[in-house]
Design an enzyme around this catalytic site. Structure first.
Site, PDB file in Angstrom:
ATOM      1  N   GLU A  37       9.775  -2.294   7.570  1.00 17.32           N
ATOM      2  CA  GLU A  37      10.029  -3.446   6.681  1.00 17.32           C
ATOM      3  C   GLU A  37      11.493  -3.878   6.699  1.00 17.32           C
ATOM      4  O   GLU A  37      12.033  -4.398   5.726  1.00 17.32           O
ATOM      5  CB  GLU A  37       9.534  -3.143   5.260  1.00 17.32           C
TER       6      GLU A  37
ATOM      7  N   GLU B 192      -0.110  -2.389   7.260  1.00 13.50           N
ATOM      8  CA  GLU B 192      -0.352  -1.658   6.021  1.00 13.50           C
ATOM      9  C   GLU B 192      -1.096  -2.555   5.039  1.00 13.50           C
ATOM     10  O   GLU B 192      -0.793  -3.741   4.945  1.00 13.50           O
ATOM     11  CB  GLU B 192       0.958  -1.245   5.350  1.00 13.50           C
TER      12      GLU B 192
ATOM     13  N   GLU C 123       6.109   8.571  -3.927  1.00 14.72           N
ATOM     14  CA  GLU C 123       4.878   7.755  -3.924  1.00 14.72           C
ATOM     15  C   GLU C 123       3.615   8.579  -4.173  1.00 14.72           C
ATOM     16  O   GLU C 123       2.546   8.294  -3.635  1.00 14.72           O
ATOM     17  CB  GLU C 123       4.791   6.973  -2.606  1.00 14.72           C
TER      18      GLU C 123
HETATM   19  C1  GLA Z   1       5.586  -0.426   1.916  1.00 18.29           C
HETATM   20  C2  GLA Z   1       6.139   0.648   2.842  1.00 18.29           C
HETATM   21  C3  GLA Z   1       5.351   1.931   2.823  1.00 18.29           C
HETATM   22  C4  GLA Z   1       4.972   2.264   1.413  1.00 18.29           C
HETATM   23  C5  GLA Z   1       4.158   1.128   0.848  1.00 18.29           C
HETATM   24  C6  GLA Z   1       3.704   1.372  -0.556  1.00 18.29           C
HETATM   25  O1  GLA Z   1       4.873  -1.373   2.459  1.00 18.29           O
HETATM   26  O2  GLA Z   1       6.222   0.223   4.180  1.00 18.29           O
HETATM   27  O3  GLA Z   1       6.170   2.950   3.349  1.00 18.29           O
HETATM   28  O4  GLA Z   1       6.097   2.457   0.630  1.00 18.29           O
HETATM   29  O5  GLA Z   1       4.949  -0.021   0.792  1.00 18.29           O
HETATM   30  O6  GLA Z   1       2.887   0.337  -1.009  1.00 18.29           O
END
Ligand code: GLA
Length: 692
Positions: free
Chosen positions: A178, A329, A377
Site C-alpha cells: 500500500e 486484499e 491486528e
Molecule cells: C491493509 C493492509 C493489510 C492489513 C489490512 C487490514 O489493506 O495491506 O496488511 O493491515 O489492511 O484490513
C-alpha cells in the site's frame, strides 16, 4: 522437508502443474497456464511453526484457494541481520504451497524495515510534519525519499529476485505494501530533493514565482532553499507541486525495486502494487504505469457493501492501466480498523467477490488467512480462527473458490467493454479538496452521482484519466475537471470534433496545470466550443430550484450561472427563484461542435434530475443497456473476449429479485440453459453467450 533446499532442482518437479497450455495470456492479470480467475489469501508462514504449514495449506486447497501472497512484512525473517540472508524456510513454504496446487505472489518487505536497520540508520526513519522522527515497531516507517533506505530496499528485493525469479511456483511480485500510504518524511533530505525537483521543473525562481503568483502575500522566493514543504494550507501551486513530488518520489521508490526485479525475474512473473481505491496520496495513473497490472485492497469497514461506490472503485482501479486487475486484499467478513467492525452479512462476501470479477478483477484475495497470535491486528476477520480451524465464513469462501474454478475458463481472455467513460483527475480532485469553498462539496460524491445512473443505464462504465484515449467511447463525462490545461482541453476537443459527446460538470476548466486561475472564464479553453461560459459560481446556502428538459428539481451545494451563450447553444435547465443572482439563468447548456456535442451542467443536481440527465446523455449518444433493464438493486456486468460474452448478475440486496432474459443463455454455475433468472438475497448468476 529440508531436502528441498539441498536439491533445489527437485523443487521444480514439485511445481503447480499448469491447468491449460502455457500460451501467454492476452490479459496480463490472467496467469498463463493457470486458472483465469483465482481465489487467494494473505498467508504469513514466518509467523508460524513450520509444522503448522501443511494443515494451513491443506485447508486452503480444500477452500479452492489457488494463490497466496506472502513476505510483504517478512524482512527480519529473510535478513535476520545485515547481509545474512535466510531463504531456506521460504523455499520450503513456496514448495509446500505448490504441493497443494497453490502458487505464490511475493511481496517486497519494504513497508517493514527490520530493527537492526533502523537502529544502525535511524536517519531512514520518517520525520513527521511536527518534526518527530517515527520509531521502530509499526510499518510504513521508512522514508521513501531516503537514498540510504532505497539502497537497502534494492538489496533485499534483488536477493529475493535472484532466488525466486525463475521459480515456477512464483507467479508475481507486489512492490511494498500500500505504498506506505504515500507518507513522506519531513526531513532535510526530502526538503532538499523537493527543491531540486522544483528547480528541474521551473528552471528559474522567476518562472516559479510567476506560476505560483508569489507576489501574493509576499510569498516571493529569492532562493530555492527558502521553499518549504507545505504543511497545512499553503499556496495552491506549491501544494499541487508537493503532490506531484510525492508521486515522483513513490514512483522512483517503486522503480528502484522494479529495476532489480526485472533484472532477475522471468517476464511471466508479473509486478503489481496494492492500491486503495480512491486513496489520493499520489497520482495513480503515474505510479501504475510501469506495473504489469494494478491491484487494490477492497474493504468496506463499518456497515455493508455500497455496490455503486464499490463498483466505481473497481472501475477506477481498472482504469489505472485500462486493464483487468487483482483484488489483492478484501474483507473476510470484518476488519479491525474501523469505527464499528461489524461483520458483513451472510452471502455479502460472495456478492462482493463476484462484483470484483464482474468489474474486471482476475483474482480476489482475502486478508487474512489467520491472525498472528499477537500484533496490531488480532481482531481482524480471517478464514481460520485462533485455534487454526475454519471460521463460519470459510464455507462461503470455499463456495466462491469452487465457483471461480467452474467459470474460470469461460472468463479467460475477457474484460469489461464500455461505451461510456467518466474522467477522473487527481490534480482536479486535490485542487477542489484544498479550496472547497463550501465544506459540503464532495467531488467523489459528485463522481458517484454521475456514475450511479449512467452505470445503471449502460451497464458498463470505464473510469479513466483525462489523458486516456477516448475514441472508443460514445459518451465521455467529466464531472469535476477543475484543473484543465491546454493540452488536456485539446485532447477533449479532438474527441468532440470526432463525434463524441463530452459532458462537463460544475467547477470545470477553472485552473491551469499550476493550480492557478485560467484567465478565461470556465470552462477555460472549452468556452469557444461550448458557446457559453460561467458568469459566476455560487456555494449554495440553500438548494436552488431548477427546471427544464430533465424535469424540475434542485441544485444542491454548488451552482454556476451560465451566460454569453452562442445562438446555437441550447439551454437545457434554468434556475428558478433562488439566490436572486441565479434566478432564471441557464443551469445547463449543450451545443453541437464538429461531429460531436459538448454539454455543461453547471450545478450539483439532486438524484432525480441526475437520473433524467443520465438518460438524456445516454439517449443522445446512442448508449444502450448491454443486456436490458434489470430490477433495482441488481447489478449487471458483461465481460467480453475470446468470442464470447459472460454476463454477471448480482443481487446486492437482501430481498429476492428475478428477471426474464432477452434470450436463452447458459448458466455457468449450474450448466443449465435458462431464459429467466431468480436471485435470492445477495444472489449471483453467471451466464455465457457465444458472440460468434
Ligand atoms: C491493509 C493492509 C493489510 C492489513 C489490512 C487490514 O489493506 O495491506 O496488511 O493491515 O489492511 O484490513
Amino acid at each position: 522437508m529440508r531436502w528441498l533446499s539441498v536439491f533445489p532442482c527437485l523443487a521444480v518437479l514439485l511445481c503447480v502443474q499448469p491447468t491449460v497450455a502455457q500460451a501467454a495470456s492476452s490479459v496480463p492479470s490472467q496467469i498463463a497456464g493457470h486458472d483465469a480467475i483465482l481465489l487467494g489469501t494473505a498467508w504469513y508462514p514466518e509467523q508460524w511453526p513450520e509444522s503448522r504449514w501443511e494443515e494451513d495449506l491443506r485447508l486452503m486447497e480444500a477452500a479452492n484457494i489457488k494463490v497466496v501472497r506472502i513476505t510483504e512484512f517478512a524482512w527480519s525473517r529473510m535478513e535476520p541481520s545485515e547481509g545474512r540472508y535466510d531463504f531456506a524456510w521460504l523455499d520450503r513454504a513456496i514448495a509446500l504451497a505448490a504441493k497443494h496446487h497453490i502458487v505464490t505472489v511475493l511481496g517486497t518487505p519494504t513497508a517493514t524495515p527490520p530493527a537492526w536497520l533502523t537502529l544502525k540508520h535511524p536517519e531512514i526513519l520518517r520525520v513527521e510534519p511536527d518534526g518527530q522522527r517515527v520509531t521502530h515497531g509499526n510499518r510504513a516507517h521508512g522514508s521513501a525519499a531516503s537514498a540510504m533506505y532505497r539502497e537497502y530496499c534494492r538489496k533485499i528485493a534483488e536477493q529475493m529476485a535472484q532466488r525466486y525469479g525463475k521459480n515456477p511456483n512464483v507467479v508475481g511480485w507486489q512492490i511494498d505494501n500500500e505504498y506506505g500510504y504515500a507518507l513522506m518524511s519531513y526531513d532535510d533530505e526530502t526538503r532538499g530533493q523537493f527543491r531540486q525537483w522544483l528547480k528541474a521543473k521551473y528552471g528559474t525562481l522567476e518562472n516559479l514565482n510567476a506560476r505560483w503568483t508569489t507576489a501574493y502575500w509576499s510569498e516571493t522566493y529569492d532562493d530555492w532553499n527558502e521553499i518549504p514543504i507545505p504543511v497545512g494550507e499553503h499556496n495552491p501551486g506549491l501544494m499541487l507541486d508537493w503532490k506531484h513530488f510525492i508521486t515522483a518520489t513513490w514512483t522512483d521508490y517503486q522503480q528502484n525495486q522494479i529495476t532489480v526485479l526485472r533484472k532477475h525475474t522471468e517476464t511471466r512473473q508479473f509486478i503489481t502494487g496494492n492500491f486503495m481505491g480512491f486513496f489520493d496520496g499520489f497520482d495513480h495513473y503515474t505510479i501504475t504505469e510501469p506495473l504489469t497490472f494494478a491491484s487494490w485492497d477492497d474493504y468496506v469497514g463499518t456497515g455493508h457493501l455500497d455496490a455503486v461506490y464499490n463498483g466505481l472503485s473497481h472501475d477506477l482501479t481498472r482504469g489505472f492501466k485500462r486493464e483487468n486487475f487483482w483484488v489483492m486484499e478484501t474483507q473476510p467478513a470484518m476488519v479491525n480498523w474501523s469505527k464499528l467492525n461489524n461483520s458483513l452479512n451472510k452471502g455479502e462476501v460472495r456478492a462482493m467477490a463476484w462484483q470484483a470479477i464482474a468489474h474486471g478483477a482476475d483474482e480476489v484475495g482475502y486478508w487474512q488467512w489467520r491472525s498472528a497470535l499477537n500484533g496490531q491486528e488480532e481482531y481482524h476477520g480471517t478464514l481460520v480462527g485462533a485455534d487454526g480451524t475454519p471460521v463460519p465464513l470459510y464455507a462461503e469462501v470455499s463456495q466462491i473458490g469452487q465457483e471461480f474454478s467452474a467459470t474460470q475458463d469461460a472468463l479467460r481472455g475477457t474484460s469489461p467493454v464500455s461505451e461510456v467513460a467518466l474522467l477522473y483527475s487527481y490534480d482536479s480532485h486535490w485542487a477542489i479538496q484544498w479550496q472547497k469553498h463550501t465544506e459540503k462539496y464532495d467531488d467523489i460524491g459528485l463522481l458517484k452521482s454521475y456514475y450511479g445512473p449512467l452505470r445503471k443505464l449502460s451497464q458498463s462504465v470505464d473510469v479513466v484519466s483525462a489523458n486516456a484515449p477516448l475514441d472508443s467511447y460514445k459518451l465521455v463525462v467529466a464531472p469535476s475537471l477543475n484543473v484543465l490545461p491546454k493540452d488536456v482541453a485539446s485532447h477533449l476537443l479532438e474527441y468532440v470534433r470526432g463525434g463524441g459527446h463530452l459532458v462537463l460538470g460544475p467547477r470545470s476548466g477553472m485552473k491551469d496545470e499550476f493550480n492557478g486561475l485560467l484567465t478565461q472564464r470556465q470552462p477555460g479553453y472549452l468556452v469557444e466550443a461550448l458557446g457559453g461560459r460561467v458568469e459566476q459560481f455560487y456555494a449554495l446556502e440553500k438548494n436552488a430550484p431548477v427546471l427544464g428538459a430533465w424535469g424540475d428539481g434542485e441544485a444542491t451545494v454548488w451552482a454556476e450561472q451560465l451566460g454569453s451563450l452562442a445562438s446555437d447553444a441550447k439551454t437545457l435547465l434554468t434556475y428558478g427563484k433562488g439566490n436572486g443572482w441565479l434566478d432564471d439563468q441557464p443551469a445547463a447548456v449543450t451545443r453541437g461542435y464538429g461531429k460531436g456535442r459538448i454539454t455543461y451542467i453547471a450545478a450539483v443536481l439532486d438524484e432525480k434530475l441526475m437520473a433524467a440527465a443520465a438518460e438524456w446523455m445516454a439517449e443522445g449518444s446512442g448508449v444502450k443497456a448491454i443486456l436490458g433493464p434489470v430490477p433495482d438493486g441488481v447489478e449487471l456486468s458483461r465481460r467480453r473476449g475470446n468470442g464470447k460474452d459472460v454476463f454477471i448478475l448480482i443481487n446486492t440486496t437482501q430481498e429476492a429479485r428475478s428477471l426474464d432474459l432477452p434470450r436463452t443463455m447458459k448458466q455457468l454455475l449450474t450448466g443449465k440453459e435458462t431464459s429467466s433468472v431468480a436471485l435470492g438475497p445477495y444472489g449471483v448468476e453467471v451466464l455465457e453467450e457465444a458472440t460468434h
